[in-house]
Design a protein around this motif. Structure first.
Motif, PDB file in Angstrom:
ATOM      1  N   HIS A  68       2.389   1.757  -3.361  1.00  0.00           N
ATOM      2  CA  HIS A  68       1.317   2.216  -4.249  1.00  0.00           C
ATOM      3  C   HIS A  68       1.048   3.704  -4.052  1.00  0.00           C
ATOM      4  O   HIS A  68       0.868   4.448  -5.013  1.00  0.00           O
ATOM      5  N   ALA A  76      -1.282  -2.021  -6.349  1.00  0.00           N
ATOM      6  CA  ALA A  76      -0.971  -2.579  -5.033  1.00  0.00           C
ATOM      7  C   ALA A  76      -1.170  -4.084  -4.993  1.00  0.00           C
ATOM      8  O   ALA A  76      -0.407  -4.811  -4.377  1.00  0.00           O
ATOM      9  N   PRO A 121      -9.818   1.382   0.669  1.00  0.00           N
ATOM     10  CA  PRO A 121      -8.931   1.266   1.821  1.00  0.00           C
ATOM     11  C   PRO A 121      -9.650   1.448   3.143  1.00  0.00           C
ATOM     12  O   PRO A 121      -9.540   0.626   4.034  1.00  0.00           O
ATOM     13  N   LYS A 133       0.830  -1.207   0.000  1.00  0.00           N
ATOM     14  CA  LYS A 133       0.000   0.000   0.000  1.00  0.00           C
ATOM     15  C   LYS A 133       0.862   1.254   0.000  1.00  0.00           C
ATOM     16  O   LYS A 133       0.544   2.241  -0.672  1.00  0.00           O
ATOM     17  N   PHE A 136      -7.534  -4.174  -1.511  1.00  0.00           N
ATOM     18  CA  PHE A 136      -6.933  -2.915  -1.926  1.00  0.00           C
ATOM     19  C   PHE A 136      -7.943  -1.946  -2.535  1.00  0.00           C
ATOM     20  O   PHE A 136      -7.591  -0.904  -3.036  1.00  0.00           O
TER      21      PHE A 136
END
Lengths: 380, 724
Positions: free
Chosen positions: B576, B583, B648, B573, B645
């Motif tokens: 990303h 991710a 979130p 994460k 993902f």
């Protein structure tokens, strides 16, 4: 604890400044490297220059401590470093967000921003700020970016008064009119934040702590002797050291220190003069090789005729520490300092600056310092 | 005080104190018979108190029975019955009257020897020979009878049947302690062997005898039954009859022992029940596996673990290096009296390891010819000869006179009696102390149900007889303390027993076990013996250390897996967020790497030879058994929920909720499935897997019941120190 997030000065809102863009680029490069390694099936690892004594080099020519070339690897797939790797990446992402938003944050603020429960477990990414702060220092060295370039600041610490006018984030500040408290030294004092406008002072007197500073301020020492008066609340933080260095380099003011006569005072002087081990990478920005040590000197007990009551016995730890300091390469070949430390050890006791008060309440500001200044009786 | 002195002084002018004359004294001087001596000193023989008297009586009778069976090459079947003769006594009574009966299927005893064997102290076949046997002094059973006679006035009752086709003798005999001779009060022939009376004694015996498992005619074609009445106290716990039989069964897996305990257990201290033994387990009603100890209506059956007698042991002559000068002189005298042969002959026939060449060399060394008669050797020459013995290089005594229990049987015995996860055993080569051969064996059991916070339990055997008292005086106990357990991943406070879930067993087999006292409770502390014991323990210890380190390593591996997989979601994460890389793809790539990394680590272990193929044999060692189902579950962190993902914020909340409930991920990943076997709650998996993995014959043993999920697998706490 400062929890406010200041808007950073000047044109930050209009667009990312060039410096911020460079920092952003560094963070991006780090993350891209990790992504690249990941996709290529190689183990992600971050290279972090080591901040230890063994990786600290004494640059005799420049008179400062510098960081060596040693680099520690922080791989993801190692039990010892897996969590730190994750924390480093989290902070990198946090800092990117800060820069994107054009905001700065305190160390504690960054800690809270990155602190959460690891997805799917009951474990926290960070448990205490003590875990978070070193990771930020790691990032500073890994990215070769300064703290303020990462939009992080520490608490204000230390004060300043004197014959100087500065501009702090566009606000003009007359340090002659600071009352009894003085101007609180912020942690970021770079030229884009603080500019020197008008300075009549001829030197800077830096004292160890606030109580002594109050004595000098109340006695209007800076007015009578045309100088700037600062203190760093013990071991001076980066903001204080950086400001002293700028006053020294940009305005050519000598920095004269009045510190306790004990190993701790000697160490503070050493840090002001050539930098510290943990911040060796910033020495060129913080160290002031020309700084002078005016007192308190080991000889002063006798020369000033002080009372026995001011003696504080040296502890075993003090003696050990004094010997360590005597062995520092920058003190090792210095006859004056060898004599000074030997004098301290021979005395068998230490003295605080306040011990001079036993002579007279203003003895230190009205007699001791002016006389020594006049005689140029100091150690360099 | 002062006045008392005065009073005495006042009466002082009395005649001076008159001593006895030599004549008067001589009138009182007379021989003390051994029986009289031991009547006064019963504690030397193990009859210190009511509880111990009962145990010693059982022990002496069982030892004799086992010896007799083995010498006659009969697989021993022994029935021990303790009858409470005063069941209505008040609960507070310190002791009660019991009748101990021990019936064996041995060869029986010839009628004319009965009085000597049971009615005389220091009469026996075992004292004068060097042969490995349980009894050695000829005191035991007659002392037990004597103790019974003294405490209850009742004679011993003996039924013995020396031949399958003969009728049995029924004899009641009491010992005359003045003469150390037996007095027979009843002597008749009977057909009643095995004694029918016992078949219907309790509901348990009735049931077992209906099933043909108790005192059956076929098993007891010959044999002996001894009954002794005595004041005793029956309790469980440490130093009890139960413990003795339990341990006897461990050291004698070839014997079948049936125990009919009294109906009533004396009150108090039933608390020190031995943890981790099957007796303790029986209390919990857990042990019902066929080859393990079983209980039927109160009757405990220690089954035969192995249908094979220990190898026959040979009697040996003394070794020249093992005797003293006085004994040599006596031997010369005896030889002259019986054989009147030459010294040359004497040396070869009365000692072991003296060849004709050695004998003639010894003769010439003391200046006599090979024809010189042994009786003509004068004391100075004998002394010279004794020196020659000391200097001569001689092979050590033969060792085929010893019958160690053997690694396999040690393990079988331990497995039967102690519930643990790891067993190791080792048998040393024979060694010699004072010219007498001996052999040390050791076995250890670790983990499982054994208590982890106590000092290790030491169980000691000498010639297959458990030693229950005077532990700290025993050489074996000192050897355990001297063994560097810390090297084997155990805790050990300085100079004492190791602490942890450990049972240590030591067996000494010898033609003459040097006990510290007549009650045979502790082995004397000879350096040679202690050293061998320590070496045997160290062999076992090394196996344990290897096992524990391996287990720890495996635990670390699974931790490693957890740690890596835990963080990669966060890392994906973060990357990303900075680069915008996908991710999910990052996560999958990292997950794959994490799996590969841990797999590589496992492989390296294989090459080190530390982890062996996990599925079949965890240890390629004869002397080791691992019971995987008894291994305390590896403490595994809560399974990590798959990372989402997409959204979130929402996903995070969902995960947090799941984590709090400790719910498993909907699709457990491969890792979790693999781990499931080690988890306590996966009972079916544990049952299906063979519980014992070692040599085939042991593998056929039934698996101990898999433990119920008593210990829930603990989750990692936030500050779990194992992480870093």
């Amino acid at each position: 604890m400062a929890k406010k997030t200041n808007t950073s000065g000047g044109g930050a809102k209009g667009g990312v400044k060039a410096r911020d863009a460079a920092t952003q680029q560094k963070i991006l490069a780090l993350a891209q490297e990790m992504a690249k390694r990941t996709h290529a099936g190689r183990e992600p690892l971050i290279q972090i220059p080591t901040r230890t004594k063994s990786n600290t080099i004494w640059n005799k020519k420049r008179g400062i401590l510098e960081m060596g070339a040693a680099v520690a690897e922080r791989p993801l797939f190692d039990l010892k470093t897996a969590k730190q790797f994750m924390q480093t990446m989290l902070h990198a992402s946090t800092i990117k967000d800060l820069i994107d938003a054009g905001k700065t944050s305190s160390l504690r603020g960054v800690f809270y921003k990155a602190k959460h429960t690891v997805a799917g477990t009951k474990e926290n990414t960070f448990d205490t700020q003590d875990e978070s702060d070193p990771i930020l220092e790691d990032l500073e060295v890994a990215l070769a970016a300064l703290r303020e370039e990462l939009h992080i600041f520490a608490e204000n610490r230390g004060s300043m008064v004197g014959n100087i006018t500065i501009v702090d984030k566009g606000d003009e500040i007359d340090c002659r009119r600071m009352g009894s408290g003085g101007y609180a030294l912020p942690s970021i004092v770079e030229p884009d934040v603080i500019q020197f406008k008008k300075c009549e002072a001829k030197f800077v007197l830096h004292v160890e702590k606030g109580t002594v500073w109050n004595r000098f301020n109340e006695d209007r020492f800076w007015e009578k002797n045309n100088c700037i008066l600062t203190h760093g609340a013990g071991q001076p933080p980066r903001g204080c050291r950086r400001l002293l260095q700028r006053l020294n380099q940009e305005l050519g003011l000598p920095i004269i220190c009045v510190l306790d006569n004990d190993p701790w005072g000697h160490y503070i002087y050493s840090v002001i003069k050539q930098g510290s081990i943990s911040l060796a990478f910033e020495s060129s920005r913080l160290a002031i090789p020309e700084a002078k040590f005016l007192g308190i000197r080991a000889k002063d007990f006798r020369e000033c005729g002080l009372d026995d009551a001011v003696k504080i016995d040296l502890t075993d730890n003090d003696i050990k520490r004094a010997k360590e300091i005597a062995a520092y390469p920058w003190f090792e070949g210095h006859r004056g300092w060898q004599r000074e430390i030997t004098g301290l050890l021979n005395n068998g006791f230490k003295m605080e600056v306040e011990s001079l008060i036993t002579k007279d309440i203003s003895y230190v500001s009205e007699t001791y310092v002016p006389e020594r200044l006049k005689a140029k009786d100091w150690l360099e | 005080m002062e006045s008392a002195v005065k009073d005495r002084n006042a009466q002082a002018p009395k005649k001076p104190r008159k001593g006895a004359t030599a004549e008067e004294m001589s009138a009182r001087q007379k021989e003390v018979s051994v029986s009289e001596f031991f009547v006064k000193n019963r504690h030397l023989l193990g009859f210190d108190n009511a509880r111990k008297a009962l145990l010693t009586t059982v022990k002496e009778a069982v030892d004799n029975s086992l010896d007799a069976c083995e010498e006659a090459a009969i697989l021993p079947e022994i029935v021990v019955v303790i009858e409470d003769l005063d069941p209505k006594r008040p609960a507070t009574a310190k002791s009660s009257r019991y009748r101990v009966t021990v019936i064996d299927n041995g060869p029986g005893i010839v009628r004319k020897q009965v009085e000597n064997i049971f009615g005389r102290l220091l009469y026996g076949s075992k004292f004068h020979r060097l042969k490995m046997s349980r009894g050695q002094q000829g005191i035991g059973i007659s002392a037990a009878g004597m103790n019974g006679l003294i405490t209850t006035g009742r004679p011993m009752v003996i039924t013995t049947k020396p031949g399958a086709k003969q009728s049995a003798h029924f004899i009641e005999l009491a010992m005359n302690t003045k003469t150390n001779r037996a007095e027979v009060t009843l002597d008749k022939e009977t057909k009643d062997f095995p004694p029918e009376r016992f078949l219907g004694l309790t509901p348990g015996t009735r049931q077992l005898s209906r099933e043909g498992k108790f005192l059956s005619e076929e098993s007891f074609r010959t044999g002996t039954s001894v009954s002794i009445e005595l004041e005793g106290k029956y309790q469980k716990g440490r130093g009890s009859v139960d413990e003795f039989l339990e341990l006897t069964a461990i050291a004698n897996p070839h014997a079948r022992i049936v125990f009919v305990p009294p109906t009533r257990v004396s009150q108090d201290d039933a608390d020190d029940m031995l943890p981790g033994t099957s007796a303790a387990a029986a209390e919990d009603g857990k042990s019902s596996a066929p080859v393990q100890t079983s209980e039927t209506g109160g009757v405990v059956v220690y089954p035969r673990g192995i249908e094979e007698l220990p190898p026959e042991t040979r009697e040996i002559q003394p070794h020249p290096k093992g005797i003293e000068l006085g004994i040599l002189l006596q031997m010369l005298k005896d030889y002259e009296a019986s054989e009147k042969g030459s010294l040359y002959e004497f040396l070869q026939t009365r000692f072991c390891r003296v060849s004709s060449a050695t004998a003639s060399r010894m003769c010439s060394a003391i200046g006599v010819t090979s024809r010189t008669r042994a009786g003509d050797i004068e004391a100075p020459q004998a002394e010279k000869l004794f020196k020659v013995f000391e200097d001569e290089k001689l092979p050590p005594p033969p060792t085929d006179c010893l019958a160690p229990i053997g690694v396999r049987q040690l393990l079988a015995g331990m497995l039967k009696g102690v519930k643990a996860e790891f067993y190791a055993a080792s048998t040393r080569e024979a060694a010699v102390y004072r010219g007498r051969p001996f052999q040390i064996e050791a076995a250890i059991a670790f983990g499982g149900d054994l208590p982890g916070d106590q000092s290790a339990r030491v169980i000691r055997f000498a010639n297959r007889v458990p030693l229950l008292f005077q532990q700290s005086a025993c050489s074996s106990f000192k050897a355990v303390e001297e063994t560097p357990w810390k090297n084997y991943a155990m805790q050990q406070p300085r100079g004492s027993l190791p602490v942890g879930p450990l049972v240590v067993m030591i067996h000494m087999a010898s033609v003459w076990v040097p006990f510290t006292s007549e009650s045979k409770e502790a082995i004397a502390d000879y350096d040679e013996i202690r050293k061998e014991m320590r070496l045997a323990l160290m062999e076992c210890g090394r196996k344990l250390g290897t096992y524990l380190r391996k287990r720890q390593k495996m635990r670390r591996e699974s931790e490693r897996r957890d740690v890596f997989e835990r963080y990669i979601g966060e890392i994906a994460k973060a990357i990303h967020a900075i680069t915008g890389d996908d991710a999910k793809k990052l996560y999958d790539a990292l997950l794959e790497q994490a799996r590969r990394k841990t797999a590589v680590a496992d492989q390296q272990l294989d090459e080190d030879g530390k982890v062996v193929k996990e599925d079949d044999e965890p240890f390629d060692d004869d002397g080791v058994i691992v019971v995987p189902s008894a291994i305390a579950p590896v403490e595994i962190a809560a399974p990590i929920a798959p990372v989402s993902f997409d959204e979130p914020k929402a996903a995070e909340k969902g995960r947090a909720a799941k984590g709090a409930k400790g719910a498993k991920s909907p699709e457990p990943r491969a890792k979790n499935a693999a781990k499931a076997e080690a988890k306590p709650d996966s009972k079916p998996a544990a049952k299906a897997a063979p519980a014992i993995v070692t040599r085939k014959d042991l593998a056929s043993r039934p698996a101990p019941e898999p433990k119920p999920a008593a210990k829930p697998s603990k989750r990692f706490d936030d500050d779990d120190p194992r992480l870093f």
